[in-house]
Design a protein around this motif. Structure first.
Motif, PDB file in Angstrom:
ATOM      1  N   ARG A 126     -31.683  29.130  80.521  1.00 60.40           N
ATOM      2  CA  ARG A 126     -30.518  29.293  81.374  1.00 60.40           C
ATOM      3  C   ARG A 126     -31.006  29.201  82.797  1.00 60.40           C
ATOM      4  O   ARG A 126     -31.818  30.006  83.230  1.00 60.40           O
ATOM      5  CB  ARG A 126     -29.840  30.653  81.160  1.00 60.40           C
ATOM      6  N   GLU A 154     -28.234  24.865  83.923  1.00 62.75           N
ATOM      7  CA  GLU A 154     -26.958  24.925  84.601  1.00 62.75           C
ATOM      8  C   GLU A 154     -27.137  24.335  85.994  1.00 62.75           C
ATOM      9  O   GLU A 154     -28.211  24.452  86.594  1.00 62.75           O
ATOM     10  CB  GLU A 154     -26.443  26.372  84.724  1.00 62.75           C
ATOM     11  N   ASP A 179     -22.682  21.215  86.074  1.00 60.77           N
ATOM     12  CA  ASP A 179     -23.473  20.713  84.963  1.00 60.77           C
ATOM     13  C   ASP A 179     -23.425  19.184  84.923  1.00 60.77           C
ATOM     14  O   ASP A 179     -23.758  18.541  85.899  1.00 60.77           O
ATOM     15  CB  ASP A 179     -23.020  21.355  83.649  1.00 60.77           C
TER      16      ASP A 179
END
Length: 519
Positions: A126, A154, A179
């Motif tokens: 992440r 992201e 994104d």
């Protein structure tokens, strides 16, 4: 946190849990106050500012260097070089950035996440790659250069700075992505009022960063955040609550908003009780863009010239490291550093060794930040393929001098306004490879008084510098130029997601041509 007075175009903040790294990065503000770009600085709670100043190659080439920790022999306006470290890894790291590559290949229990990152089978990476996967001038807007294909999970931001507005005919307005897909364009869904300077972009980027940190903490995931706002890059902007609040005009307003935003990020880390295991690093990519000053740019204080040059005003920038409980507040380090050092430093924070199958130029800054240990190391300054200068210790040797061409200068383009050092701030490319101009930056940070070539000090400095330069140049090998061909047809006419918004534009006929880089 002390106010970041001197950046030149983009500032960046890295912030992440340790083991994890995070950074906040902004645009190119410059030092219009005392000390932040030089020797005497006072850092606020838990922060440390490296008083000797950071170093970065001009603008774009240092962006990929952050991801692979390697020299990029690049021109001021883009990633381009005919020489590189190791051709099998791509001339600018795009063939496989070492940081994502290395960390993706590690066991799933690594403690850092994101591009410097750890992932587990339960929690894939992440990472919020905030604002920069620069367009042609920088990291590239083509699909193969997308942040999510280079280790990030992201992304909210744009592939270039907020230049424009354009007419969407000769040139498209630059898209903003979430994104993989665009969610609008600058000056359209993301308005910027050039007349008043009002734009809400910094607040949008701030909210994205805060929510990202909160999500990772709620899921008990370590994280890596790269937050890169560009409000202090011309055309400068600020949100309405900050407009007109400084004595420094619109540029000062943008700085105040940037300072407030970094403060809110640090406050959230404290409120979530993760400040003591979060490493934050704030810096800029080059010195102040004096060509935009005073209304749209900063000041480089006593240093010579500004962005686009390899003089100290173009290369020094502030650097602040914040890690409560680990880095004492108020200390100043005189370690000479570079943006590419953050690659090696991030690996060290994660407990990883740098890859051994390629040359890594970045230095681990943790010994300097945590133990006060200084490392004597050279910094090389390039424009295009030309090694312009090198710094070793307190000495800086110029092999070539050049600001910009007489043609540009006569048109009012001045990278060194109000500064004229005979034989140094030249408008023709002057060679000094046989007898370089050498300055002692401790006594003469403004590079105004070169050492006498007949002096013992000059000969001693030259004797130290010469083998270092020879070793560096012998280690370079031929590479593939990256920005020698330009083509309007490959601009942001129809980015992914444009069809959902009805924002697809028809590209012009493809006509490749040789690029022109006047400075």
């Amino acid at each position: 946190m002390a106010s970041p007075h001197r950046q030149a175009g983009r500032t960046a903040c890295f912030a992440g849990q340790v083991p994890a790294a995070s950074g906040v990065r902004g645009t190119w503000p410059g030092c219009h106050g005392g000390g932040c770009c030089g020797d005497q600085v006072v850092a606020a709670s838990g922060a440390k500012r490296r008083g000797a100043g950071g170093r970065a190659r001009p603008s774009a080439p240092q962006h990929p260097a952050l991801a692979h920790g390697r020299h990029g022999v690049g021109r001021p306006g883009g990633v381009w070089r005919a020489f590189q470290r190791d051709p099998e890894f791509g001339p600018d790291g795009r063939g496989g950035d070492a940081l994502p590559e290395l960390l993706h290949g590690q066991p799933p229990v690594l403690p850092i996440q994101g591009s410097s990152a750890h992932r587990t089978s339960a929690h894939p990476q992440r990472l919020l790659y905030y604002q920069w996967a620069r367009q042609e001038r920088h990291l590239g807007h083509r699909p193969q250069f997308h942040p999510l294909k280079h280790g990030f999970d992201e992304w909210f931001g744009s592939p270039n700075c907020h230049f424009g507005p354009y007419d969407n005919k000769a040139r498209p307005n630059i898209p903003v992505y979430r994104d993989q897909e665009m969610v609008g364009r600058f000056y359209e869904e993301f308005p910027i009022n050039l007349k008043t300077g009002e734009a809400n972009l910094t607040q949008i980027y701030l909210q994205e960063a805060l929510e990202f940190i909160q999500r990772q903490q709620a899921a008990h995931r370590p994280f890596f955040l790269y937050w890169a706002v560009d409000a202090t890059h011309a055309p400068v902007y600020a949100s309405k609550p900050f407009l007109g609040t400084s004595q420094r005009g619109r540029y000062g307003d943008a700085i105040r908003e940037l300072d407030d935003s970094v403060g809110r990020i640090l406050r959230l880390l404290r409120d979530l009780s993760i400040a003591e295991n979060t490493f934050v690093f704030f810096t800029s990519d080059n010195g102040a863009a004096l060509i935009s000053a005073p209304r749209q740019g900063g000041s480089n204080g006593p240093f010579l010239c500004g962005k686009q040059t390899t003089f100290e005003g173009g290369m020094r920038e502030p650097a602040i490291a914040w890690w409560p409980g680990h880095i004492p507040a108020g200390q100043v380090s005189h370690q000479l550093g570079s943006i590419m050092d953050l690659f090696t430093t991030s690996l060290s924070l994660a407990g990883l060794e740098p890859p051994r199958d390629r040359a890594i130029d970045g230095l681990d800054l943790l010994p300097a930040m945590l133990q006060g240990r200084l490392t004597d190391r050279p910094i090389f300054y390039y424009r295009g393929n030309t090694l312009m200068a090198v710094t070793l210790g307190q000495y800086k040797a110029h092999f070539w001098t050049w600001t910009n061409s007489w043609e540009e200068f006569k048109q009012g383009i001045d990278f060194c306004p109000g500064q004229n050092v005979s034989g140094v701030t030249t408008h023709s490319q002057e060679e000094h490879t046989k007898l370089p101009l050498i300055f002692h930056l401790g006594r003469d940070p403004g590079e105004r008084f070169p050492l006498s070539v007949a002096s013992i000090e000059y000969l001693d400095a030259l004797r130290r510098i010469t083998p270092v330069v020879q070793q560096h140049q012998e280690a370079l090998v031929p590479g593939q130029p990256q920005l020698n061909v330009c083509n309007r047809a490959v601009m942001n006419w129809a980015p992914p997601g444009c069809e959902k918004l009805g924002k697809c534009l028809t590209p012009p006929e493809s006509v490749p041509e040789k690029c022109s880089w006047p400075h």
